[in-house]
Write an enzyme that holds these catalytic residues in place. Structure first.
Site, PDB file in Angstrom:
ATOM      1  N   ALA A  14       0.832  -1.201   0.000  1.00 36.03           N
ATOM      2  CA  ALA A  14       0.000   0.000   0.000  1.00 36.03           C
ATOM      3  C   ALA A  14       0.871   1.257   0.000  1.00 36.03           C
ATOM      4  O   ALA A  14       0.639   2.197  -0.775  1.00 36.03           O
ATOM      5  CB  ALA A  14      -0.933  -0.003   1.214  1.00 36.03           C
ATOM      6  N   ARG A  24       4.552   9.972  -9.585  1.00 34.86           N
ATOM      7  CA  ARG A  24       4.299  10.077 -11.034  1.00 34.86           C
ATOM      8  C   ARG A  24       3.423  11.271 -11.375  1.00 34.86           C
ATOM      9  O   ARG A  24       3.466  11.772 -12.498  1.00 34.86           O
ATOM     10  CB  ARG A  24       3.613   8.799 -11.549  1.00 34.86           C
ATOM     11  CG  ARG A  24       4.580   7.709 -11.953  1.00 34.86           C
ATOM     12  CD  ARG A  24       3.899   6.670 -12.858  1.00 34.86           C
ATOM     13  NE  ARG A  24       2.796   5.998 -12.185  1.00 34.86           N
ATOM     14  CZ  ARG A  24       2.934   4.926 -11.410  1.00 34.86           C
ATOM     15  NH1 ARG A  24       4.133   4.406 -11.202  1.00 34.86           N
ATOM     16  NH2 ARG A  24       1.881   4.368 -10.834  1.00 34.86           N
ATOM     17  N   ALA A  43       6.746  -9.446  -1.872  1.00 36.22           N
ATOM     18  CA  ALA A  43       5.552 -10.268  -2.059  1.00 36.22           C
ATOM     19  C   ALA A  43       5.439 -11.289  -0.938  1.00 36.22           C
ATOM     20  O   ALA A  43       6.029 -12.363  -0.995  1.00 36.22           O
ATOM     21  CB  ALA A  43       5.613 -10.967  -3.412  1.00 36.22           C
ATOM     22  N   CYS A  45       3.079 -13.183  -0.415  1.00 31.69           N
ATOM     23  CA  CYS A  45       2.428 -14.398  -0.917  1.00 31.69           C
ATOM     24  C   CYS A  45       3.409 -15.368  -1.538  1.00 31.69           C
ATOM     25  O   CYS A  45       3.081 -16.533  -1.753  1.00 31.69           O
ATOM     26  CB  CYS A  45       1.376 -14.043  -1.955  1.00 31.69           C
ATOM     27  SG  CYS A  45       0.280 -12.760  -1.381  1.00 31.69           S
ATOM     28  N   ARG A  72      12.120   6.792  -9.011  1.00 32.02           N
ATOM     29  CA  ARG A  72      10.777   7.338  -9.201  1.00 32.02           C
ATOM     30  C   ARG A  72      10.572   8.660  -8.456  1.00 32.02           C
ATOM     31  O   ARG A  72       9.493   9.234  -8.490  1.00 32.02           O
ATOM     32  CB  ARG A  72       9.729   6.330  -8.704  1.00 32.02           C
ATOM     33  CG  ARG A  72       9.605   5.130  -9.594  1.00 32.02           C
ATOM     34  CD  ARG A  72       8.444   4.253  -9.144  1.00 32.02           C
ATOM     35  NE  ARG A  72       8.390   3.058  -9.988  1.00 32.02           N
ATOM     36  CZ  ARG A  72       7.498   2.090  -9.840  1.00 32.02           C
ATOM     37  NH1 ARG A  72       6.576   2.184  -8.894  1.00 32.02           N
ATOM     38  NH2 ARG A  72       7.499   1.048 -10.637  1.00 32.02           N
ATOM     39  N   ASN A 331      -2.675  -2.798  -2.814  1.00 32.13           N
ATOM     40  CA  ASN A 331      -2.081  -2.077  -3.939  1.00 32.13           C
ATOM     41  C   ASN A 331      -3.065  -1.050  -4.502  1.00 32.13           C
ATOM     42  O   ASN A 331      -2.687   0.078  -4.802  1.00 32.13           O
ATOM     43  CB  ASN A 331      -1.713  -3.055  -5.060  1.00 32.13           C
ATOM     44  CG  ASN A 331      -0.326  -3.638  -4.895  1.00 32.13           C
ATOM     45  OD1 ASN A 331       0.656  -3.053  -5.332  1.00 32.13           O
ATOM     46  ND2 ASN A 331      -0.226  -4.775  -4.238  1.00 32.13           N
ATOM     47  N   TRP A 461     -21.920 -26.194 -19.977  1.00 30.26           N
ATOM     48  CA  TRP A 461     -22.313 -25.383 -18.827  1.00 30.26           C
ATOM     49  C   TRP A 461     -21.122 -25.363 -17.873  1.00 30.26           C
ATOM     50  O   TRP A 461     -20.798 -26.373 -17.261  1.00 30.26           O
ATOM     51  CB  TRP A 461     -23.529 -25.978 -18.116  1.00 30.26           C
ATOM     52  CG  TRP A 461     -24.785 -25.978 -18.926  1.00 30.26           C
ATOM     53  CD1 TRP A 461     -25.194 -26.962 -19.785  1.00 30.26           C
ATOM     54  CD2 TRP A 461     -25.795 -24.964 -18.978  1.00 30.26           C
ATOM     55  NE1 TRP A 461     -26.400 -26.613 -20.351  1.00 30.26           N
ATOM     56  CE2 TRP A 461     -26.803 -25.395 -19.881  1.00 30.26           C
ATOM     57  CE3 TRP A 461     -25.965 -23.722 -18.348  1.00 30.26           C
ATOM     58  CZ2 TRP A 461     -27.944 -24.641 -20.166  1.00 30.26           C
ATOM     59  CZ3 TRP A 461     -27.101 -22.982 -18.624  1.00 30.26           C
ATOM     60  CH2 TRP A 461     -28.068 -23.429 -19.523  1.00 30.26           C
TER      61      TRP A 461
END
Lengths: 475, 475
Positions: A14, A24, A43, A45, A72, A331, A461
């Protein structure tokens, strides 16, 4: 607009999403990110797969390096812990390597994340007992699983960020031959696969009747069969009281309802808690214990935002705040807040608490409200059906049994949630449910969706359509 | 309610779905199905995989056997062709093995399907030249590809339904070593894989610039690279005029813009036409040439319905009738009509023209309006963006480049359609687009969908979310 910088507390999903989006936007204000640790933007995860050995280097799991953050235009300060927040004076107190200082802010984002729960498991500080929350934990566990002859801190690919002393200490120990996993949630199930890959005798203890509780019984039962087929010993409905150590302070046994089982290691994954203590007196917390925010991620304090694992976010089905600790909402909320602070307001969105997890070869997914009590508490009259269907045309090779549960409100026919489990492309199919939930579709509308059909990918289906058809018949 | 039976013309997906649903409703009326051929309720979509050899028996592709239909209370008459329909007298004329007779109806469903286009390819009746529309075609082609020593009609698993004489005749021929596929649509691409599996030298001729035209250029280009990597020779922008035969009447060459290429076989897949001739004077046809119907599948003639490949159905994005020849809409419309005729009206639904196809190891999907001219014709101001992203977290093994194109309306931001191509779980992801289209979501709403994320299945931002993010920036 204030000339004071946009200050972000926490350099993970975050926080750095917000800082990147803000940078940016090219305003004339600076953005400063304080991260108490050495790692940023990593990460979570991926850590079970690093332990398993499928991910080679720790740095592979970085989505933004400190150098790239600097490029950045982000003023990123690692090993800087924000220890106090004064929302009246708009200043944070920061403890860094060179001492403590005060940093004024124009806008502030609290993105302090969550922590792994260690209570009430006594003995969790023994050697060989771990929680898994961050790359240093992953490094320590993989080192512990590696033969001391082969264990090398350099092989971890720590990029100068890893806690080398801790990794080296576990790397020098004799690897475990057995492990008790306490808790059958995401971490427990994913780590069962990782430990099995290392040849350990794996025991998984789950307090409630089924693993992956948030996925419901139908998924839990299939995952349990699958874990057992892969040699994992399950202890369901079993409350672990403590871990017992030997004289050297290393895990020797797990104690569960009076019985002892000898193990060489323990993995505790019994949940998370939001890191909201820092601002508990400064902003309102929600009922979940996480920080309460509005549609734009604003807390109760002026110009103070919160996002990610420390904050709440609204649930798309109930409309009520929920606590979600997954990567995408963090994010997205961070990115939206960066844009809002830069002057172009963007809502943080909602969540369906969509989640997917791999259990060896089984793919599991869930989205929305699937627990019937939870649905009733939210004011619905829930009806649920579970079906099992093939993942492909029956005559096409590789069709796998796919079990879908859908839940709907009897009064309105509205879809409330769903779960899925199967070995063939099951997890991504939950996205159909997540999309239907965001659109407040009824079960009849879901049944009439024009989903893709070709023999290698789906029966005529789709299992989700079949489940909708059956559920509609029960409404 | 009339005591005359519910008469269904055509015993495939739409027809038998309608008859089954009607029979289950247990009214006091009979349901009679006339099918001109011997096969009923078979999976067209499986035929390329039967030719390839992945599906063992023809009967594996039957979703309902004649016996099972009878058990459901359906009066199924195979080899009975309806040759005339009188909507004033409510009677159809049937030509059967024992002669021609008249059958009165209370309600009538036209479910006559579609046929493979053979014009304007001259020479299509030569031996070794095929279209692929039905199990007898599939049986003939597989027999032709099998060495005469090994070819056996019994091995086809025809269950007594197959045209044994035709299969035996091709089974006795020397198998081809090369094939010209005329047309790069579904049949062309799927059959390229089937012929390659049999070791043939495969040439694919496509009149326009790209294969899989309905999937757009981004998918077409990747599929072309992939076909070439599997040894298929592509002839793009190449109009085949005719097939030339030898003295024995067997395909010897394909003639394309004056040039000849020697081949031993030809597969023509240049499109379908609706079988609407039977009722062309009795009911209104739409602009597509298929039978016009309302939301319940009713034609312009009282108590006459139409469904499946011979009928139109409304497009969810344009709201206009479209012609869709895929399995799910046919099944769904047939089922709805069976229910409606039984007294419980059910809409046939709409389509997004969602389709998915496998090209060797590539998975392709499309849904909605993706052609910009088509979008303009429908009154939209379309904007399109194409992105390529990984199918999994970058650090997780097996991530595959996934290319997504999304199209939206500039004025409203509404999503109009999308395509996807990639080797890892790409096709089923189009269901997210199809669901979003049914819900008339905007691109901003798609960008904020809470889709599932876990390293083995998706990056944090699913490729569809990334495409939405980029497209939103262009609106």
């Amino acid at each position: 607009m204030s000339a004071e910088p946009f200050v972000v507390v926490g350099g993970d999903a975050a926080g750095l999403s917000a800082a990147s989006k803000f940078a940016r936007a090219d305003t004339d204000r600076d953005v400063v990110v304080f991260e108490k640790g050495r790692w940023v933007s990593y990460a979570h995860c991926g850590t079970p797969y690093f332990v398993k050995g499928e991910v080679e280097k720790l740095t592979d799991m970085l989505s933004l390096s400190p150098e790239a953050a600097a490029d950045r235009g982000i003023d990123l300060r690692r090993e800087h812990e924000v220890v106090a927040v004064d929302t009246d004076e708009r200043v944070v107190t920061v403890a860094g390597p060179d001492g403590t200082f005060e940093q004024p802010y124009g806008d502030l984002l609290i993105a302090t994340g969550a922590r792994a729960l260690r209570e009430p498991i006594d003995g969790i500080d023994l050697d060989g007992a771990f929680t898994l929350h961050g790359l240093d934990d992953a490094a320590a566990i993989r080192s512990f699983l590696t033969d001391p002859v082969e264990a090398s801190v350099a092989d971890l690919g720590g990029g100068g960020f890893v806690d080398e002393a801790r990794a080296a200490r576990f790397g020098a120990m004799e690897p475990p031959e057995s492990v008790a996993i306490v808790g059958g949630g995401f971490v427990g199930v994913e780590m069962a696969e990782a430990f099995t890959a290392h040849g350990l005798d794996v025991h998984l203890f789950q307090r409630s009747g089924h693993v992956l509780g948030s996925f419901g019984d139908a998924v839990g039962e299939r995952v349990e069969e699958h874990l057992e087929a892969h040699g994992v010993t399950l202890h369901l409905g079993a409350s672990v009281e403590r871990l017992r150590g030997d004289d050297a302070g290393r895990v020797e046994a797990v104690v569960c309802e009076g019985d002892e089982l000898a193990v060489d290691a323990a993995m505790v994954g019994i949940g998370l808690r939001p890191n909201s203590d820092l601002v508990a007196d400064a902003v309102d917390l929600g009922e979940t214990g996480a920080i309460a925010v509005d549609d734009y991620g604003r807390t109760s304090a002026e110009r103070v935002y919160a996002a990610g694992d420390c904050a709440e976010i609204d649930h798309v089905v109930t409309g009520e705040p929920t606590w979600n600790t997954l990567g995408l909402p963090a994010n997205r909320a961070g990115r939206a807040i960066g844009q809002t602070v830069a002057g172009d307001p963007e809502p943080i969105g909602t969540v369906a608490n969509t989640s997917v997890v791999k259990a060896f070869d089984l793919e599991c997914g869930r989205a929305g409200v699937t627990d019937l009590d939870e649905a009733r508490d939210a004011g619905f009259d829930p009806v649920s059906e579970t079906i099992t269907a093939g993942s492909r045309s029956g005559y096409y090779p590789g069709s796998a049994e796919t079990t879908v549960t859908l839940v709907a409100d009897r009064d309105t026919g509205r879809l409330l949630g769903g779960t899925i489990v199967g070995a063939d492309r099951a997890a991504v199919r939950i996205d159909t449910v997540a999309t239907a939930l965001a659109s407040e579709l009824t079960v009849a509308e879901v049944e009439r969706l024009d989903l893709g059909y070709a023999p290698p990918f789906s029966p005529v289906w789709d299992p989700i359509l079949t489940a909708a058809k059956v559920l509609r018949g029960s409404l």
